[in-house]
Design a protein around this motif. Structure first.
Motif, PDB file in Angstrom:
ATOM      1  N   PHE A   1      38.620  36.656  31.411  1.00 53.35           N
ATOM      2  CA  PHE A   1      37.597  36.128  32.311  1.00 53.35           C
ATOM      3  C   PHE A   1      37.813  36.641  33.734  1.00 53.35           C
ATOM      4  N   CYS A   2      39.029  36.585  34.223  1.00 54.79           N
ATOM      5  CA  CYS A   2      39.331  37.056  35.585  1.00 54.79           C
ATOM      6  C   CYS A   2      39.073  38.554  35.716  1.00 54.79           C
ATOM      7  N   PHE A   3      39.424  39.332  34.700  1.00 55.09           N
ATOM      8  CA  PHE A   3      39.205  40.774  34.715  1.00 55.09           C
ATOM      9  C   PHE A   3      37.712  41.083  34.806  1.00 55.09           C
ATOM     10  N   ILE A   4      36.902  40.420  34.002  1.00 54.75           N
ATOM     11  CA  ILE A   4      35.454  40.642  34.016  1.00 54.75           C
ATOM     12  C   ILE A   4      34.874  40.219  35.363  1.00 54.75           C
ATOM     13  N   PHE A   5      35.251  39.059  35.847  1.00 54.01           N
ATOM     14  CA  PHE A   5      34.765  38.575  37.138  1.00 54.01           C
ATOM     15  C   PHE A   5      35.140  39.536  38.259  1.00 54.01           C
TER      16      PHE A   5
ATOM     17  N   PHE B   1      29.579  44.771  42.768  1.00 51.17           N
ATOM     18  CA  PHE B   1      28.645  44.205  43.738  1.00 51.17           C
ATOM     19  C   PHE B   1      29.025  44.610  45.162  1.00 51.17           C
ATOM     20  N   LYS B   2      30.309  44.518  45.481  1.00 47.51           N
ATOM     21  CA  LYS B   2      30.780  44.863  46.828  1.00 47.51           C
ATOM     22  C   LYS B   2      30.575  46.343  47.123  1.00 47.51           C
ATOM     23  N   ASN B   3      30.882  47.211  46.137  1.00 51.40           N
ATOM     24  CA  ASN B   3      30.690  48.646  46.341  1.00 51.40           C
ATOM     25  C   ASN B   3      29.223  48.985  46.566  1.00 51.40           C
ATOM     26  N   ASN B   4      28.319  48.353  45.797  1.00 54.16           N
ATOM     27  CA  ASN B   4      26.892  48.599  45.983  1.00 54.16           C
ATOM     28  C   ASN B   4      26.408  48.103  47.330  1.00 54.16           C
ATOM     29  N   LYS B   5      26.927  46.958  47.758  1.00 54.45           N
ATOM     30  CA  LYS B   5      26.503  46.392  49.042  1.00 54.45           C
ATOM     31  C   LYS B   5      26.919  47.296  50.198  1.00 54.45           C
TER      32      LYS B   5
ATOM     33  N   ASN C   1      35.718  42.787  38.079  1.00 52.89           N
ATOM     34  CA  ASN C   1      34.938  44.020  37.984  1.00 52.89           C
ATOM     35  C   ASN C   1      33.503  43.820  38.452  1.00 52.89           C
ATOM     36  N   ILE C   2      32.904  42.693  38.119  1.00 51.16           N
ATOM     37  CA  ILE C   2      31.546  42.406  38.584  1.00 51.16           C
ATOM     38  C   ILE C   2      31.534  42.288  40.106  1.00 51.16           C
ATOM     39  N   PHE C   3      32.492  41.583  40.669  1.00 48.04           N
ATOM     40  CA  PHE C   3      32.583  41.417  42.116  1.00 48.04           C
ATOM     41  C   PHE C   3      32.810  42.760  42.807  1.00 48.04           C
TER      42      PHE C   3
END
Length: 110
Positions: free
Chosen positions: A16-20, A27-31, A22-24
């Motif tokens: 769960f932490c690994f998936i979270f 998101f940060k890289n795109n922002k 990677n999603i974060f």
């Protein structure tokens, strides 16, 4: 038996932490990425449908691969309506930010 449940919980917590994370990170890289506009040609379209375990709900993602002047190919997830009106061989101006598709304006090839 308690060790098994503790280990099982630890593995699921790690996943769960690994998936979270990677999603974060995505998101940060795109922002933080700049908005880029480049001339590109559509070289491939792909539709990936995943079925839920209940075989009732389907989820479809639409991808278009764009070839830019440098020769690199950029594969981006696009909305359904964009996927349906763009075709392989179309040429135009691609606008994107990181891995996020923003738009494509068709024009005549130079």
């Amino acid at each position: 038996m308690e060790i098994f449940f503790g280990l099982f919980f630890a593995v699921w917590l790690f996943v769960f932490c690994f998936i979270f994370f990677n999603i974060f990170k995505n998101f940060k890289n795109n922002k933080n990425a700049p908005i880029l506009e480049v001339s590109a040609e559509i070289v491939d379209k792909q539709k990936i449908t995943r079925r839920n375990n209940d075989n009732v709900h389907n989820f479809t993602n639409y991808y278009i691969s764009f070839k830019v002047k440098s020769g690199d190919v950029i594969k981006l997830c696009v909305p359904n309506d964009v996927y349906n009106y763009l075709f392989v061989g179309d040429y135009g101006l691609l606008e994107f930010k990181g891995t996020k598709f923003l738009g494509f304006s068709s024009k005549d090839k130079e």
